[in-house]
Write a protein that holds these residues in place. Sequence first.
Motif, PDB file in Angstrom:
ATOM      1  N   ASN A 210       0.828  -1.214   0.000  1.00 41.77           N
ATOM      2  CA  ASN A 210       0.000   0.000   0.000  1.00 41.77           C
ATOM      3  C   ASN A 210       0.854   1.252   0.000  1.00 41.77           C
ATOM      4  O   ASN A 210       1.818   1.366   0.753  1.00 41.77           O
ATOM      5  CB  ASN A 210      -0.924   0.008   1.221  1.00 41.77           C
ATOM      6  N   ALA A 211       0.468   2.207  -0.828  1.00 40.83           N
ATOM      7  CA  ALA A 211       1.155   3.498  -0.872  1.00 40.83           C
ATOM      8  C   ALA A 211       0.819   4.283   0.399  1.00 40.83           C
ATOM      9  O   ALA A 211      -0.234   4.070   1.003  1.00 40.83           O
ATOM     10  CB  ALA A 211       0.708   4.277  -2.109  1.00 40.83           C
ATOM     11  N   PRO A 212       1.704   5.201   0.798  1.00 41.11           N
ATOM     12  CA  PRO A 212       1.389   6.027   1.964  1.00 41.11           C
ATOM     13  C   PRO A 212       0.120   6.853   1.723  1.00 41.11           C
ATOM     14  O   PRO A 212      -0.164   7.253   0.597  1.00 41.11           O
ATOM     15  CB  PRO A 212       2.595   6.955   2.090  1.00 41.11           C
ATOM     16  N   MET A 213      -0.618   7.092   2.795  1.00 41.88           N
ATOM     17  CA  MET A 213      -1.783   7.975   2.714  1.00 41.88           C
ATOM     18  C   MET A 213      -1.285   9.393   2.975  1.00 41.88           C
ATOM     19  O   MET A 213      -0.697   9.674   4.017  1.00 41.88           O
ATOM     20  CB  MET A 213      -2.837   7.576   3.739  1.00 41.88           C
ATOM     21  N   ILE A 214      -1.521  10.300   2.026  1.00 38.94           N
ATOM     22  CA  ILE A 214      -1.049  11.679   2.114  1.00 38.94           C
ATOM     23  C   ILE A 214      -2.266  12.590   2.266  1.00 38.94           C
ATOM     24  O   ILE A 214      -3.211  12.504   1.481  1.00 38.94           O
ATOM     25  CB  ILE A 214      -0.271  12.088   0.836  1.00 38.94           C
ATOM     26  N   THR A 215      -2.222  13.463   3.283  1.00 39.93           N
ATOM     27  CA  THR A 215      -3.290  14.457   3.447  1.00 39.93           C
ATOM     28  C   THR A 215      -2.670  15.832   3.681  1.00 39.93           C
ATOM     29  O   THR A 215      -1.656  15.962   4.361  1.00 39.93           O
ATOM     30  CB  THR A 215      -4.238  14.122   4.622  1.00 39.93           C
ATOM     31  N   VAL A 216      -3.299  16.831   3.105  1.00 36.03           N
ATOM     32  CA  VAL A 216      -2.931  18.231   3.288  1.00 36.03           C
ATOM     33  C   VAL A 216      -4.230  18.963   3.581  1.00 36.03           C
ATOM     34  O   VAL A 216      -5.170  18.899   2.785  1.00 36.03           O
ATOM     35  CB  VAL A 216      -2.239  18.806   2.028  1.00 36.03           C
ATOM     36  N   THR A 217      -4.299  19.649   4.731  1.00 35.53           N
ATOM     37  CA  THR A 217      -5.578  20.195   5.194  1.00 35.53           C
ATOM     38  C   THR A 217      -5.971  21.542   4.600  1.00 35.53           C
ATOM     39  O   THR A 217      -7.041  22.050   4.930  1.00 35.53           O
ATOM     40  CB  THR A 217      -5.599  20.307   6.731  1.00 35.53           C
ATOM     41  N   GLY A 218      -5.139  22.119   3.732  1.00 34.62           N
ATOM     42  CA  GLY A 218      -5.522  23.397   3.127  1.00 34.62           C
ATOM     43  C   GLY A 218      -4.462  23.910   2.181  1.00 34.62           C
ATOM     44  O   GLY A 218      -3.403  23.310   2.002  1.00 34.62           O
ATOM     45  N   ASP A 219      -4.780  25.043   1.564  1.00 28.47           N
ATOM     46  CA  ASP A 219      -3.867  25.700   0.635  1.00 28.47           C
ATOM     47  C   ASP A 219      -3.096  26.797   1.361  1.00 28.47           C
ATOM     48  O   ASP A 219      -3.599  27.410   2.313  1.00 28.47           O
ATOM     49  CB  ASP A 219      -4.643  26.314  -0.534  1.00 28.47           C
ATOM     50  N   LEU A 220      -1.900  27.061   0.887  1.00 32.77           N
ATOM     51  CA  LEU A 220      -1.087  28.137   1.439  1.00 32.77           C
ATOM     52  C   LEU A 220      -1.449  29.451   0.757  1.00 32.77           C
ATOM     53  O   LEU A 220      -1.954  29.467  -0.371  1.00 32.77           O
ATOM     54  CB  LEU A 220       0.394  27.832   1.241  1.00 32.77           C
ATOM     55  N   VAL A 221      -1.154  30.552   1.437  1.00 37.21           N
ATOM     56  CA  VAL A 221      -1.436  31.883   0.899  1.00 37.21           C
ATOM     57  C   VAL A 221      -0.138  32.476   0.368  1.00 37.21           C
ATOM     58  O   VAL A 221       0.904  32.417   1.047  1.00 37.21           O
ATOM     59  CB  VAL A 221      -2.045  32.788   1.994  1.00 37.21           C
ATOM     60  N   ALA A 222      -0.171  33.050  -0.827  1.00 40.86           N
ATOM     61  CA  ALA A 222       1.010  33.653  -1.437  1.00 40.86           C
ATOM     62  C   ALA A 222       1.540  34.786  -0.562  1.00 40.86           C
ATOM     63  O   ALA A 222       0.783  35.512   0.077  1.00 40.86           O
ATOM     64  CB  ALA A 222       0.672  34.182  -2.828  1.00 40.86           C
ATOM     65  N   GLY A 223       2.878  34.916  -0.519  1.00 43.40           N
ATOM     66  CA  GLY A 223       3.518  36.000   0.213  1.00 43.40           C
ATOM     67  C   GLY A 223       3.369  35.901   1.728  1.00 43.40           C
ATOM     68  O   GLY A 223       3.361  36.917   2.412  1.00 43.40           O
ATOM     69  N   THR A 224       3.282  34.700   2.261  1.00 43.84           N
ATOM     70  CA  THR A 224       3.068  34.496   3.700  1.00 43.84           C
ATOM     71  C   THR A 224       4.203  33.666   4.281  1.00 43.84           C
ATOM     72  O   THR A 224       4.694  32.740   3.646  1.00 43.84           O
ATOM     73  CB  THR A 224       1.723  33.775   3.940  1.00 43.84           C
ATOM     74  N   THR A 225       4.601  34.007   5.505  1.00 41.75           N
ATOM     75  CA  THR A 225       5.614  33.230   6.212  1.00 41.75           C
ATOM     76  C   THR A 225       4.916  32.332   7.226  1.00 41.75           C
ATOM     77  O   THR A 225       4.111  32.794   8.032  1.00 41.75           O
ATOM     78  CB  THR A 225       6.624  34.146   6.919  1.00 41.75           C
TER      79      THR A 225
END
Length: 186
Positions: free
Chosen positions: A59-74
């Motif tokens: 089985n491949a790893p399960m990958i989750t990302v909970t949101g999008d990043l905002v441009a120009g943000t640290t």
Amino acid sequence: MKNLKMMAFAIILITLTSCSNDDSPVNEEELITTVITTLTGGGQTITLTARDLDGDGPNAPMITVTGDLVAGTTYAGATRFLNELNNPTDEITEEVQEEGTEHQVFYQLASTIGTVAYHSANTDANGNPIGLQFTLTTSANNATSGTFVVTLIHLPNKTATGVAAGDIINAGGATDALAIFPLTIQ
């Protein structure tokens, strides 16, 4: 004369076997099933999780990302390593921190997405980065997407060119964990 040669051979054999390292303590590698990277900034917290509970299984790893990043943000970043096959879950991050001279976390992403810098407070006994804490500054460009690679290296050459700045090319060592996350910048 024959007995003398046999006796000399026996002494050499005993000497060689008594110098064996079999009695020295062994630091077994921990199993890492899960990599969690948290990015906090711009009024949001985004969690990137790679979970591979069957290891080298089919089985491949399960990958989750909970949101999008905002441009120009640290974003302030932190990475954790877990073994979720044990109950309770083993927090491998503590071992990575304690054995900081033997570990370094590397972060790779395209410059069109942004840049990563190690947090200056997360260093080993020699003042070299461990990399569990970092900052990710997204590009101010238009919306884009790409991958963010998190790699934990065991026994990297921390004095090699670029390694202290996070360049994995000359690090050497062995990969303890590798996670590839899709990122979207809005």
